[in-house]
Scaffold this active site. Structure first.
Site, PDB file in Angstrom:
ATOM      1  CG  ASP A  35      -2.377  -6.988  -3.926  1.00  0.00           C
ATOM      2  OD1 ASP A  35      -1.407  -6.413  -4.466  1.00  0.00           O
ATOM      3  OD2 ASP A  35      -2.298  -8.123  -3.423  1.00  0.00           O
ATOM      4  N   GLY A  43       0.767  -1.240   0.000  1.00  0.00           N
ATOM      5  CA  GLY A  43       0.000   0.000   0.000  1.00  0.00           C
ATOM      6  C   GLY A  43       0.791   1.280   0.000  1.00  0.00           C
ATOM      7  CG  ASP A  56       6.031  -0.897  -7.230  1.00  0.00           C
ATOM      8  OD1 ASP A  56       6.904  -0.965  -8.129  1.00  0.00           O
ATOM      9  OD2 ASP A  56       6.317  -0.890  -6.013  1.00  0.00           O
ATOM     10  CE  LYS A  81       8.899  -2.776  -9.281  1.00  0.00           C
ATOM     11  NZ  LYS A  81       9.066  -3.522  -7.999  1.00  0.00           N
ATOM     12  CD1 TRP A 100       4.552   2.943  -4.803  1.00  0.00           C
ATOM     13  CD2 TRP A 100       3.784   2.809  -6.903  1.00  0.00           C
ATOM     14  NE1 TRP A 100       5.644   2.886  -5.648  1.00  0.00           N
ATOM     15  CE2 TRP A 100       5.201   2.803  -6.928  1.00  0.00           C
ATOM     16  CE3 TRP A 100       3.088   2.710  -8.086  1.00  0.00           C
ATOM     17  CZ2 TRP A 100       5.928   2.727  -8.127  1.00  0.00           C
ATOM     18  CZ3 TRP A 100       3.797   2.635  -9.284  1.00  0.00           C
ATOM     19  CH2 TRP A 100       5.193   2.654  -9.299  1.00  0.00           C
ATOM     20  CG  ASP A 132      -6.126 -12.718 -11.174  1.00  0.00           C
ATOM     21  OD1 ASP A 132      -5.363 -11.922 -11.742  1.00  0.00           O
ATOM     22  OD2 ASP A 132      -6.021 -13.954 -11.293  1.00  0.00           O
TER      23      ASP A 132
END
Length: 266
Positions: A80, A53, A121, A161, A55, A96
């Site tokens: 998440d 958490g 991320d 990322k 971000w 998901d």
């Protein structure tokens, strides 16, 4: 007395503890904003693969501070597979990101509106084999892109990322199908020994007749219905064959598995 491993942590680890961030990765998003101004004018955002958490914390703090005290206009959704400790002003969805129902849940939260910023991320458990890690990370990024096309407003920004490697140029060409400006950056808070970097994709501009789809055969091995990707701009999503499997190695040597690639025709 021998120093513990925590004594050897870098400055951003210590700053995160002092300033109340859940992880040092908060500074990566802050540094990306300093370089690309990704929070400017944003009141609606989505954080994919959000746990633990950090971000989401940055989004809550920055977007609320930029909203001229009218925090009712700010909406932030975190997604998440596992639940996180709650944050004031944050909507959590346990789901998901490769599933259509998760995209639909995000859309419901925004009602008739769309997000202006989507960040991710997320990263898989690394194996130490760079080619494999780079490939799996790229597929996670493309899964995040799939769900982003459902919820991101035209002109919006997507940050995710990546692992740097020989196939980064292909990944860039895939992203350039959807965004007019794509950059790769490594913020100073990212460890120099890490192969991670971040793609900052700005000005979301999909092809005019592109239809958002959660079709991703690498992550969802269901090949029965291809009708949703055979028309219009979706034809740019081209299936190809790859043989082999990661666990165990070459266990599918004599079999074929369909995966998807997106090629740029610029």
């Amino acid at each position: 007395m021998k120093k513990s491993s925590k004594d050897k942590r870098d400055i951003y680890y210590r700053l995160a503890k002092e300033e109340g961030w859940r992880a040092r990765s908060a500074f990566k998003l802050l540094h990306l904003d300093q370089q690309f101004h990704i929070f400017e004018g944003v009141t609606r955002a989505v954080d994919l693969c959000a746990a633990p958490g950090s971000w989401s914390q940055v989004l809550v703090k920055k977007l609320r501070s930029h909203s001229n005290s009218d925090v009712s206009k700010v909406k932030i959704v975190a997604v998440d597979l596992q639940a996180m400790a709650p944050l004031p002003g944050l909507i959590q969805i346990v789901g998901d990101i490769t599933k259509k129902e998760t995209a639909q849940a995000i859309i419901r939260e925004f009602k008739d509106d769309t997000a202006q910023l989507v960040v991710c991320d997320g990263a898989p458990d690394v194996t130490g084999l760079h080619d494999i890690d780079e490939f799996v990370q790229a597929q996670l990024l493309l899964a995040a892109l799939n769900i982003t096309t459902h919820v991101l407003a035209p002109g919006g920004t997507f940050v995710a990322k990546i692992f740097r490697g020989k196939d980064v140029t292909l990944l860039m060409s895939q992203l350039e199908l959807f965004f007019s400006c794509v950059n790769i950056a490594k913020p100073r808070s990212s460890r120099s020994t890490s192969i991670e970097a971040f793609v900052v994709c700005q000005n979301y501009k999909p092809l005019p007749d592109y239809k958002p789809t959660m079709y991703n055969p690498l992550l969802n091995l269901l090949y029965d219905d291809h009708d949703e990707i055979v028309e219009g701009a979706n034809k740019l999503v081209s299936p190809f064959l790859a043989s082999g499997d990661l666990q165990p190695f070459d266990s599918l040597r004599n079999q074929t598995v369909k995966v998807t690639a997106i090629f740029s025709y610029c």
